[in-house]
Design a protein around this motif. Structure first.
Motif, PDB file in Angstrom:
ATOM      1  N   LEU A   1      -0.833  -0.011  -2.789  1.00  0.00           N
ATOM      2  CA  LEU A   1      -1.622  -1.237  -2.918  1.00  0.00           C
ATOM      3  C   LEU A   1      -1.886  -1.559  -4.385  1.00  0.00           C
ATOM      4  O   LEU A   1      -1.779  -2.715  -4.812  1.00  0.00           O
ATOM      5  CB  LEU A   1      -2.954  -1.086  -2.167  1.00  0.00           C
ATOM      6  CG  LEU A   1      -2.883  -1.122  -0.638  1.00  0.00           C
ATOM      7  CD1 LEU A   1      -4.220  -0.722  -0.039  1.00  0.00           C
ATOM      8  CD2 LEU A   1      -2.491  -2.519  -0.162  1.00  0.00           C
ATOM      9  N   ALA A   2      -2.228  -0.542  -5.161  1.00  0.00           N
ATOM     10  CA  ALA A   2      -2.495  -0.752  -6.589  1.00  0.00           C
ATOM     11  C   ALA A   2      -1.235  -1.248  -7.300  1.00  0.00           C
ATOM     12  O   ALA A   2      -1.297  -2.161  -8.139  1.00  0.00           O
ATOM     13  CB  ALA A   2      -2.986   0.550  -7.214  1.00  0.00           C
ATOM     14  N   ARG A   3      -0.085  -0.677  -6.957  1.00  0.00           N
ATOM     15  CA  ARG A   3       1.169  -1.081  -7.580  1.00  0.00           C
ATOM     16  C   ARG A   3       1.511  -2.529  -7.219  1.00  0.00           C
ATOM     17  O   ARG A   3       1.927  -3.315  -8.081  1.00  0.00           O
ATOM     18  CB  ARG A   3       2.288  -0.146  -7.120  1.00  0.00           C
ATOM     19  CG  ARG A   3       3.654  -0.455  -7.742  1.00  0.00           C
ATOM     20  CD  ARG A   3       4.658   0.583  -7.277  1.00  0.00           C
ATOM     21  NE  ARG A   3       4.808   0.584  -5.842  1.00  0.00           N
ATOM     22  CZ  ARG A   3       5.166   1.653  -5.117  1.00  0.00           C
ATOM     23  NH1 ARG A   3       5.373   2.809  -5.713  1.00  0.00           N
ATOM     24  NH2 ARG A   3       5.299   1.556  -3.820  1.00  0.00           N
ATOM     25  N   ALA A   4       1.322  -2.889  -5.957  1.00  0.00           N
ATOM     26  CA  ALA A   4       1.631  -4.255  -5.524  1.00  0.00           C
ATOM     27  C   ALA A   4       0.726  -5.265  -6.217  1.00  0.00           C
ATOM     28  O   ALA A   4       1.170  -6.350  -6.618  1.00  0.00           O
ATOM     29  CB  ALA A   4       1.488  -4.360  -4.008  1.00  0.00           C
ATOM     30  N   LYS A   5      -0.542  -4.917  -6.375  1.00  0.00           N
ATOM     31  CA  LYS A   5      -1.461  -5.837  -7.054  1.00  0.00           C
ATOM     32  C   LYS A   5      -1.088  -6.011  -8.522  1.00  0.00           C
ATOM     33  O   LYS A   5      -1.216  -7.108  -9.075  1.00  0.00           O
ATOM     34  CB  LYS A   5      -2.904  -5.326  -6.921  1.00  0.00           C
ATOM     35  CG  LYS A   5      -3.497  -5.528  -5.538  1.00  0.00           C
ATOM     36  CD  LYS A   5      -4.940  -5.085  -5.485  1.00  0.00           C
ATOM     37  CE  LYS A   5      -5.547  -5.318  -4.120  1.00  0.00           C
ATOM     38  NZ  LYS A   5      -6.970  -4.902  -4.053  1.00  0.00           N
ATOM     39  N   ARG A   6      -0.646  -4.941  -9.157  1.00  0.00           N
ATOM     40  CA  ARG A   6      -0.224  -5.062 -10.554  1.00  0.00           C
ATOM     41  C   ARG A   6       0.958  -6.013 -10.672  1.00  0.00           C
ATOM     42  O   ARG A   6       1.005  -6.861 -11.575  1.00  0.00           O
ATOM     43  CB  ARG A   6       0.151  -3.688 -11.117  1.00  0.00           C
ATOM     44  CG  ARG A   6      -1.027  -2.799 -11.455  1.00  0.00           C
ATOM     45  CD  ARG A   6      -0.617  -1.643 -12.358  1.00  0.00           C
ATOM     46  NE  ARG A   6       0.412  -0.802 -11.748  1.00  0.00           N
ATOM     47  CZ  ARG A   6       0.154   0.243 -10.960  1.00  0.00           C
ATOM     48  NH1 ARG A   6      -1.091   0.564 -10.680  1.00  0.00           N
ATOM     49  NH2 ARG A   6       1.144   0.963 -10.473  1.00  0.00           N
TER      50      ARG A   6
END
Length: 430
Positions: free
Chosen positions: A173-178
């Motif tokens: 999720l963190a990677r996708a948001k970045r």
């Protein structure tokens, strides 16, 4: 009595937070851009936390949606001022597209077919879904991100749905948001007609999974999160009816969700307990939704591509057309499940295929296939797998072994009504 009132307010707030959250986040992102998706999520969550701290003691405001809107907007102002921006949002309390009452929300749902103009999406929630379904992000990451953002479920809920570990989902999720923050593709303009069609398969999967989360939540006190499931059905109907997104697969999804939603009133007893399909009062099935399901299933036959939604809708139609549980054509349903399993390779589909095979008259063969699914590590903590094993062992008259599987299912995530049902099953197996 006061404690009971506070509990009721907490329950009402939880439902309200889910429904209002997606509208507030969607509208804030449409004004601020995708680069500030996390900010929109944060300020809306802060508004919900503020409500939880205040409403149980001071009472709910007359217009709780507007209250959350105002608090979230003020928090967004504060964050943007700290960034050095002036006049970051339009004036006014009410966010465009946010219903001010339940009646207005119903009216908006009734007018859903008119929310697309050309290739421009005007439905805020659908805008947000299409934004998150960004092709430059890995497909599974798109799905996880969109469900987290649009449905308001936690990373734990999303992880349970994908049969993955919480930490792994959190990292994705963190990677996708970045990646999404780096793109900032200007949601206010909306995707082009080509982009709509390019993103549509993932959008349909998001709606399908969103309905699944509402239909069978993995935790909490409710057997069905009707607000979540009904919003997913609304979105499916909008997509299936819009000029730029209508397709056989979209109609098949609308058919599937209509059939599934038709059984909501029959799935929960007056005492709040789970009612199994075999025991449901079919007079309680919503015939309007059943008719709607068959209408969309007919429209889904116009193309030459067979999707998983076609097969699942056909399975649901088989249940909807059977006058009683014993009159269900289990051979036909088994054949459809076998095609679906071959198409998807999903162990979850395989579980359902095994149950269908047992009900079609071959419980021994079905149990052997179910046993072979133990090689899938992700099923180890999946309650429906252990429940299916328990039910087939009951059919095979092995109550002690059935009890072991019901006990194992109790160790997995499940909603309170499912846990209560397992307790009854366990008591009757020993």
């Amino acid at each position: 009595m006061e404690e009971l009132t506070r509990d009721i307010i907490h329950q009402q707030l939880e439902r309200l937070a889910r429904s209002e959250r997606r509208r507030l986040v969607a509208d804030l992102v449409s004004k601020l851009g995708s680069a500030r998706l996390e900010m929109a999520e944060d300020v809306v969550q802060d508004a919900v936390i503020a409500a939880m701290a205040s409403w149980p003691y001071k009472g709910m405001p007359d217009n709780p949606g507007a209250w959350l809107n105002r608090v979230a907007r003020n928090k967004a102002y504060d964050r943007l001022r700290r960034e050095g921006r002036e006049n970051p949002l339009p004036e006014g309390d009410a966010l465009p597209g946010m219903p001010q009452s339940a009646n207005e929300h119903t009216s908006q749902a009734d007018e859903a077919h008119g929310r697309f103009f050309g290739a421009r999406i005007t439905d805020p929630e659908l805008k947000l879904i299409f934004l998150c379904c960004q092709p430059s992000i890995a497909v599974e990451d798109q799905l996880m991100l969109t469900l987290k953002v649009v449905s308001g479920f936690t990373a734990h809920d999303v992880a349970a749905l994908f049969l993955k570990k919480d930490a792994a989902v959190g990292q994705r999720l963190a990677r996708a948001k970045r990646k999404l923050r780096a793109l900032d593709d200007g949601l206010t303009e909306g995707p082009s007609r080509f982009e709509l069609k390019d993103r549509l398969p993932v959008v349909l999967k998001v709606i399908y999974l969103m309905f699944s989360l509402g239909y069978a939540p993995r935790r909490g006190q409710e057997l069905i999160l009707r607000d979540v499931a009904e919003e997913a059905l609304r979105l499916a109907l909008v997509v299936a009816s819009a000029r730029d997104t209508a397709s056989p697969s979209a109609h098949a999804l609308a058919a599937l969700l209509s059939f599934q939603a038709s059984r909501f009133d029959a799935r929960v007893g007056t005492d709040g307990k789970l009612v199994l399909l075999r025991d449901q009062n079919r007079a309680l099935w919503d015939r309007g939704l059943v008719r709607q399901g068959f209408q969309h299933l007919q429209l889904a036959q116009s193309g030459d591509h067979l999707s998983r939604y076609h097969l699942e809708a056909a399975i649901a139609a088989g249940h909807a057309s059977a006058p009683t549980f014993p009159e269900t054509d289990w051979q036909q349903i088994l054949a459809l499940y076998e095609k679906l399993e071959a198409m998807t390779g999903s162990p979850v589909v395989a579980i359902n295929a095994c149950v269908a095979e047992a009900l079609a008259g071959a419980p021994e063969e079905a149990f052997l296939k179910l046993e072979a699914l133990a090689r899938h590590q992700q099923l180890a903590d999946y309650a429906p797998y252990h429940i299916a094993r328990g039910e087939l062992l009951r059919m095979l008259r092995r109550p002690a072994d059935a009890a072991k599987n019901f006990t194992r299912a109790l160790e997995c995530d499940a909603s309170a009504p499912v846990i209560a049902h397992l307790g009854e099953r366990l008591a009757s197996s020993v």
